[in-house]
Motif scaffolding. Sequence first.
Motif, PDB file in Angstrom:
ATOM      1  N   ASN A  15       0.861  -1.178   0.000  1.00 26.39           N
ATOM      2  CA  ASN A  15       0.000   0.000   0.000  1.00 26.39           C
ATOM      3  C   ASN A  15       0.898   1.230   0.000  1.00 26.39           C
ATOM      4  O   ASN A  15       1.644   1.463   0.959  1.00 26.39           O
ATOM      5  CB  ASN A  15      -0.890  -0.006   1.244  1.00 26.39           C
ATOM      6  N   ILE A  16       0.869   2.002  -1.071  1.00 31.01           N
ATOM      7  CA  ILE A  16       1.803   3.133  -1.166  1.00 31.01           C
ATOM      8  C   ILE A  16       1.535   4.190  -0.109  1.00 31.01           C
ATOM      9  O   ILE A  16       2.407   5.016   0.176  1.00 31.01           O
ATOM     10  CB  ILE A  16       1.809   3.758  -2.575  1.00 31.01           C
ATOM     11  N   ASP A  17       0.354   4.176   0.497  1.00 30.10           N
ATOM     12  CA  ASP A  17       0.089   5.114   1.584  1.00 30.10           C
ATOM     13  C   ASP A  17       1.034   4.874   2.769  1.00 30.10           C
ATOM     14  O   ASP A  17       1.283   5.783   3.564  1.00 30.10           O
ATOM     15  CB  ASP A  17      -1.359   5.006   2.055  1.00 30.10           C
ATOM     16  N   ASP A  18       1.559   3.659   2.891  1.00 29.26           N
ATOM     17  CA  ASP A  18       2.491   3.345   3.967  1.00 29.26           C
ATOM     18  C   ASP A  18       3.866   3.971   3.746  1.00 29.26           C
ATOM     19  O   ASP A  18       4.708   3.960   4.658  1.00 29.26           O
ATOM     20  CB  ASP A  18       2.665   1.829   4.101  1.00 29.26           C
ATOM     21  N   TYR A  19       4.089   4.495   2.532  1.00 27.92           N
ATOM     22  CA  TYR A  19       5.397   5.048   2.184  1.00 27.92           C
ATOM     23  C   TYR A  19       5.265   6.512   1.755  1.00 27.92           C
ATOM     24  O   TYR A  19       6.001   6.988   0.899  1.00 27.92           O
ATOM     25  CB  TYR A  19       6.031   4.202   1.074  1.00 27.92           C
ATOM     26  N   TYR A  20       4.351   7.204   2.376  1.00 25.17           N
ATOM     27  CA  TYR A  20       3.991   8.573   1.987  1.00 25.17           C
ATOM     28  C   TYR A  20       5.226   9.474   1.904  1.00 25.17           C
ATOM     29  O   TYR A  20       6.015   9.567   2.843  1.00 25.17           O
ATOM     30  CB  TYR A  20       2.993   9.141   2.996  1.00 25.17           C
ATOM     31  N   GLN A  21       5.369  10.111   0.745  1.00 25.55           N
ATOM     32  CA  GLN A  21       6.425  11.078   0.458  1.00 25.55           C
ATOM     33  C   GLN A  21       7.837  10.508   0.557  1.00 25.55           C
ATOM     34  O   GLN A  21       8.816  11.248   0.704  1.00 25.55           O
ATOM     35  CB  GLN A  21       6.288  12.306   1.355  1.00 25.55           C
ATOM     36  N   ILE A 105       0.090  10.910 -12.013  1.00 27.37           N
ATOM     37  CA  ILE A 105       0.054  12.166 -11.249  1.00 27.37           C
ATOM     38  C   ILE A 105      -0.428  11.899  -9.825  1.00 27.37           C
ATOM     39  O   ILE A 105       0.114  12.449  -8.854  1.00 27.37           O
ATOM     40  CB  ILE A 105      -0.844  13.198 -11.952  1.00 27.37           C
ATOM     41  N   ASP A 106      -1.422  11.030  -9.683  1.00 23.42           N
ATOM     42  CA  ASP A 106      -1.925  10.683  -8.344  1.00 23.42           C
ATOM     43  C   ASP A 106      -0.851   9.983  -7.518  1.00 23.42           C
ATOM     44  O   ASP A 106      -0.714  10.238  -6.314  1.00 23.42           O
ATOM     45  CB  ASP A 106      -3.160   9.782  -8.465  1.00 23.42           C
ATOM     46  N   ILE A 107      -0.081   9.110  -8.158  1.00 20.41           N
ATOM     47  CA  ILE A 107       1.025   8.440  -7.461  1.00 20.41           C
ATOM     48  C   ILE A 107       2.049   9.475  -7.006  1.00 20.41           C
ATOM     49  O   ILE A 107       2.565   9.433  -5.884  1.00 20.41           O
ATOM     50  CB  ILE A 107       1.683   7.390  -8.371  1.00 20.41           C
ATOM     51  N   ASN A 108       2.329  10.427  -7.881  1.00 19.36           N
ATOM     52  CA  ASN A 108       3.319  11.462  -7.596  1.00 19.36           C
ATOM     53  C   ASN A 108       2.906  12.350  -6.426  1.00 19.36           C
ATOM     54  O   ASN A 108       3.752  12.940  -5.749  1.00 19.36           O
ATOM     55  CB  ASN A 108       3.535  12.313  -8.845  1.00 19.36           C
ATOM     56  N   LYS A 109       1.602  12.442  -6.172  1.00 16.56           N
ATOM     57  CA  LYS A 109       1.121  13.240  -5.037  1.00 16.56           C
ATOM     58  C   LYS A 109       1.372  12.541  -3.707  1.00 16.56           C
ATOM     59  O   LYS A 109       1.470  13.189  -2.662  1.00 16.56           O
ATOM     60  CB  LYS A 109      -0.376  13.527  -5.198  1.00 16.56           C
ATOM     61  N   LYS A 110       1.471  11.208  -3.746  1.00 17.63           N
ATOM     62  CA  LYS A 110       1.658  10.439  -2.510  1.00 17.63           C
ATOM     63  C   LYS A 110       3.117  10.124  -2.225  1.00 17.63           C
ATOM     64  O   LYS A 110       3.515   9.959  -1.065  1.00 17.63           O
ATOM     65  CB  LYS A 110       0.864   9.138  -2.592  1.00 17.63           C
ATOM     66  N   LEU A 111       3.914  10.001  -3.278  1.00 20.15           N
ATOM     67  CA  LEU A 111       5.318   9.639  -3.138  1.00 20.15           C
ATOM     68  C   LEU A 111       6.199  10.750  -3.704  1.00 20.15           C
ATOM     69  O   LEU A 111       5.762  11.517  -4.558  1.00 20.15           O
ATOM     70  CB  LEU A 111       5.598   8.335  -3.888  1.00 20.15           C
ATOM     71  N   TYR A 112       7.434  10.814  -3.230  1.00 21.65           N
ATOM     72  CA  TYR A 112       8.373  11.777  -3.798  1.00 21.65           C
ATOM     73  C   TYR A 112       9.097  11.094  -4.962  1.00 21.65           C
ATOM     74  O   TYR A 112      10.093  10.420  -4.783  1.00 21.65           O
ATOM     75  CB  TYR A 112       9.366  12.269  -2.755  1.00 21.65           C
ATOM     76  N   VAL A 113       8.536  11.237  -6.144  1.00 18.18           N
ATOM     77  CA  VAL A 113       9.071  10.546  -7.318  1.00 18.18           C
ATOM     78  C   VAL A 113      10.186  11.390  -7.926  1.00 18.18           C
ATOM     79  O   VAL A 113       9.947  12.478  -8.464  1.00 18.18           O
ATOM     80  CB  VAL A 113       7.961  10.283  -8.352  1.00 18.18           C
ATOM     81  N   ALA A 114      11.412  10.896  -7.830  1.00  8.49           N
ATOM     82  CA  ALA A 114      12.570  11.655  -8.295  1.00  8.49           C
ATOM     83  C   ALA A 114      12.745  11.579  -9.803  1.00  8.49           C
ATOM     84  O   ALA A 114      13.227  12.529 -10.432  1.00  8.49           O
ATOM     85  CB  ALA A 114      13.825  11.137  -7.604  1.00  8.49           C
ATOM     86  N   GLU A 115      12.340  10.432 -10.397  1.00  9.32           N
ATOM     87  CA  GLU A 115      12.554  10.235 -11.830  1.00  9.32           C
ATOM     88  C   GLU A 115      11.677   9.099 -12.312  1.00  9.32           C
ATOM     89  O   GLU A 115      11.436   8.137 -11.581  1.00  9.32           O
ATOM     90  CB  GLU A 115      14.031   9.906 -12.087  1.00  9.32           C
ATOM     91  N   ILE A 116      11.186   9.216 -13.550  1.00 10.56           N
ATOM     92  CA  ILE A 116      10.367   8.163 -14.161  1.00 10.56           C
ATOM     93  C   ILE A 116      11.004   7.775 -15.495  1.00 10.56           C
ATOM     94  O   ILE A 116      11.044   8.569 -16.434  1.00 10.56           O
ATOM     95  CB  ILE A 116       8.920   8.633 -14.396  1.00 10.56           C
ATOM     96  N   GLY A 117      11.512   6.568 -15.567  1.00  9.04           N
ATOM     97  CA  GLY A 117      12.123   6.100 -16.796  1.00  9.04           C
ATOM     98  C   GLY A 117      11.084   5.697 -17.826  1.00  9.04           C
ATOM     99  O   GLY A 117      10.010   5.214 -17.472  1.00  9.04           O
ATOM    100  N   TYR A 118      11.414   5.896 -19.090  1.00 14.79           N
ATOM    101  CA  TYR A 118      10.497   5.515 -20.163  1.00 14.79           C
ATOM    102  C   TYR A 118      11.277   5.202 -21.427  1.00 14.79           C
ATOM    103  O   TYR A 118      12.389   5.696 -21.635  1.00 14.79           O
ATOM    104  CB  TYR A 118       9.486   6.636 -20.440  1.00 14.79           C
ATOM    105  N   ASP A 119      10.680   4.377 -22.250  1.00 19.33           N
ATOM    106  CA  ASP A 119      11.220   4.066 -23.573  1.00 19.33           C
ATOM    107  C   ASP A 119      10.778   5.177 -24.517  1.00 19.33           C
ATOM    108  O   ASP A 119       9.578   5.417 -24.674  1.00 19.33           O
ATOM    109  CB  ASP A 119      10.685   2.705 -24.029  1.00 19.33           C
TER     110      ASP A 119
END
Length: 227
Positions: A15-21, A105-119
């Motif tokens: 549950n990502i809420d357990d790892y907030y920010q 975007i919703d995930i990014n509001k809960k976690l501190y996302v430093a970088e998102i890799g993509y092809d």
Amino acid sequence: WLTHDQIQSCMQHVNIDDYYQELTYGGTDLSSVGDLTAVGICIPPNPDRQINPDKFIFKAWIYIPEEALSTSPNKEYYKEWIRRGWATKTAGNVVDYDYILKEQIDINKKLYVAEIGYDSWNSTQYVINAEQAGLPMAAYSQTLGSFNKPTKFFEMLVRSGRCIIDANPALDWMFANVELKEDHYENCKPVKANGEKNNKIDGVIALLEALGCYLNSNNFSPESWVI
């Protein structure tokens, strides 16, 4: 690559809420037109965390266009995944990038996302929209050289019990579809077993992109780990 028992030994509900920010890295494997798309995250160990402070945390989200439920050779799998909440159905006959972006975007509001890799292949407009929304997108090369480190590091984490993978049977199925492609220098990368296009591995690729972004960052201390 990794056995069912090895993957299962690391799987539990996340549950990502357990790892907030908390510091987090992401990966996105966008399908080109009408099949699976996966978003993955890697949350590195955090000694200040109350739960699982010494573990890497992995979670993936799977998205399936509605039309694939009737046209894909994997349609029976897809129907079951959506019915059980292991994947999300999106409207229409092609990938709903707007819906997936909203979820990121919703995930990014809960976690501190430093970088998102993509092809970078087939993802130009999606990346433009994501960057305009404030997401930290970073092109991630799909070569063996780029995937070698996260692939071997992930295997080490699984074999040593130093990671938690969200208990998603859809993702478990994808791990079972993986075989490793190697070059003469023993660089390796997950590919679809037997070259069969219906052996989907999108969720695995998304997780390894996320891990790769972390391993390439200044937040990773190589001397702390032995591969």
